[in-house]
Design a protein around this motif. Sequence first.
Motif, PDB file in Angstrom:
ATOM      1  N   ALA A  64       4.042   1.566  -1.115  1.00  0.00           N
ATOM      2  CA  ALA A  64       4.578   1.690  -2.057  1.00  0.00           C
ATOM      3  C   ALA A  64       3.665   2.382  -3.100  1.00  0.00           C
ATOM      4  CB  ALA A  64       5.182   0.605  -2.887  1.00  0.00           C
ATOM      5  N   ILE A  65       2.507   2.073  -3.035  1.00  0.00           N
ATOM      6  CA  ILE A  65       1.569   2.314  -3.923  1.00  0.00           C
ATOM      7  C   ILE A  65       1.237   4.125  -4.514  1.00  0.00           C
ATOM      8  CG2 ILE A  65      -0.557   2.359  -4.715  1.00  0.00           C
ATOM      9  CD1 ILE A  65      -1.217  -0.217  -4.343  1.00  0.00           C
ATOM     10  N   ILE A  66       1.033   4.207  -2.811  1.00  0.00           N
ATOM     11  CA  ILE A  66       1.090   5.756  -2.695  1.00  0.00           C
ATOM     12  C   ILE A  66       2.600   7.015  -2.831  1.00  0.00           C
ATOM     13  CG2 ILE A  66       0.193   7.728  -0.588  1.00  0.00           C
ATOM     14  CD1 ILE A  66      -2.061   5.424  -1.642  1.00  0.00           C
ATOM     15  N   GLU A  67       2.843   6.577  -2.563  1.00  0.00           N
ATOM     16  CA  GLU A  67       4.229   6.876  -2.593  1.00  0.00           C
ATOM     17  C   GLU A  67       4.400   7.277  -4.219  1.00  0.00           C
ATOM     18  OE1 GLU A  67       7.680   5.611   0.493  1.00  0.00           O
ATOM     19  OE2 GLU A  67       7.742   5.516  -0.639  1.00  0.00           O
ATOM     20  N   ALA A  68       4.040   6.224  -4.762  1.00  0.00           N
ATOM     21  CA  ALA A  68       4.363   6.413  -6.395  1.00  0.00           C
ATOM     22  C   ALA A  68       3.566   7.250  -6.835  1.00  0.00           C
ATOM     23  CB  ALA A  68       4.199   4.907  -6.885  1.00  0.00           C
ATOM     24  N   LYS A  69       2.300   7.330  -6.610  1.00  0.00           N
ATOM     25  CA  LYS A  69       1.709   8.026  -7.277  1.00  0.00           C
ATOM     26  C   LYS A  69       1.939   9.763  -6.734  1.00  0.00           C
ATOM     27  CE  LYS A  69      -2.783  10.200  -8.388  1.00  0.00           C
ATOM     28  NZ  LYS A  69      -1.842  10.060  -9.971  1.00  0.00           N
ATOM     29  N   THR A  70       2.378   9.704  -4.743  1.00  0.00           N
ATOM     30  CA  THR A  70       2.468  11.324  -4.259  1.00  0.00           C
ATOM     31  C   THR A  70       3.768  11.992  -5.059  1.00  0.00           C
ATOM     32  OG1 THR A  70       3.098  10.480  -2.753  1.00  0.00           O
ATOM     33  CG2 THR A  70       0.781  11.185  -2.340  1.00  0.00           C
TER      34      THR A  70
ATOM     35  N   SER B 263       0.617  -1.132   0.026  1.00  0.00           N
ATOM     36  CA  SER B 263      -0.424  -0.161  -0.396  1.00  0.00           C
ATOM     37  C   SER B 263       1.101   1.114   0.230  1.00  0.00           C
ATOM     38  CB  SER B 263      -0.987   0.080   1.181  1.00  0.00           C
ATOM     39  OG  SER B 263      -2.089  -0.788   0.929  1.00  0.00           O
TER      40      SER B 263
END
Lengths: 198, 198
Positions: free
Chosen positions: A46-52, A44
């Motif tokens: 990794a997903i949010i970090e990639a997006k931000t 989770s």
Amino acid sequence: MKYTKPLLKLIEQFQRFPGVGPKSAERMAFHLINQEMSQLEEFSKAIIEAKTQIKKCSICQNLSSNDPCEICTNYERDKTTICLVSESKDLAAIDRADFKGLYHVLGGLISPIDGIGPDNLTIKELIGRLGKDDIKEIIVALDSSTEGEATTLYLHRILSPLCNRITRLGFGLSVGAELEYADELTLSRALESRTLIS
Amino acid sequence: MKYTKPLLKLIEQFQRFPGVGPKSAERMAFHLINQEMSQLEEFSKAIIEAKTQIKKCSICQNLSSNDPCEICTNYERDKTTICLVSESKDLAAIDRADFKGLYHVLGGLISPIDGIGPDNLTIKELIGRLGKDDIKEIIVALDSSTEGEATTLYLHRILSPLCNRITRLGFGLSVGAELEYADELTLSRALESRTLIS
């Protein structure tokens, strides 16, 4: 009775991914619920970090954590050549092939069926770059599909007044390919582009 | 230069999924970062909810939100027949084929290469059920692979003293299959299991 609701929801989420059918989505959901909670939290995150953290480079339009990106700010690269690609993943492929110039990511290919016209691509940004920098060659490196061909021809027409040397990738046999399995068009292009054995 | 770090991390996460190679992982990561933040939060929520809400039914070992599960507590189902499956996804497949009895999820197949022996399966729990309930038939519904065959034979040996009627799924042509493309073993099994045309 089918699956329990939270599982169904998760499977539905995976079915939204490109190239993931119902069976693969099932397998992926089962894989996830068999993981430890700590691994799921890492996923989770990794997903949010990639997006931000991922933005677009304001020069070449490539995905990057920095703006301008590592390629545009690398003084060792050849600033007189720009390679035009459709997507960031094509850029990565060309870069693995040891290209040392600059890039410009168009953000797609012209495709009237999908409602993508020249205005949806980053052509304006590209033309802006040509005005500022001393570009000697533009390499158009697009898919060899109908959309790729149409986009290549369009770009050639638009860019010809702005750059003397506009090239495209060569056609021919894939390295390691067996002649028997090559299609006729590829073979005829490979014949046309034959070279002397040195 | 390859991808930016947060993107690489996300791609790595997807490569851990079964059947997902580097190219698919790339495509999936790109798909995600092109989503709205709200959709990503929904996805993260679905993962965590699935993990926290899904448990195993203490009777049949199937994944479920309730314990005992909806199948074990359904009074309309035939309580005298148990169908043995390897995984929850096989249970779902059999249930779509309109089976109306009970299930037991073994949690895998015997596979010495992967270090999975009979003790790793839920055989003890199954034997416990046979003692309590009036089971008239056990249907062994496992993959037709080496591991599936070995597990079927093992289960038959273990369960024979405990149940009079132990059956397995029939072999034969797939419905809609073209004869030309069926393998020899399947065809020979289909010949053996031929039936009168009524």
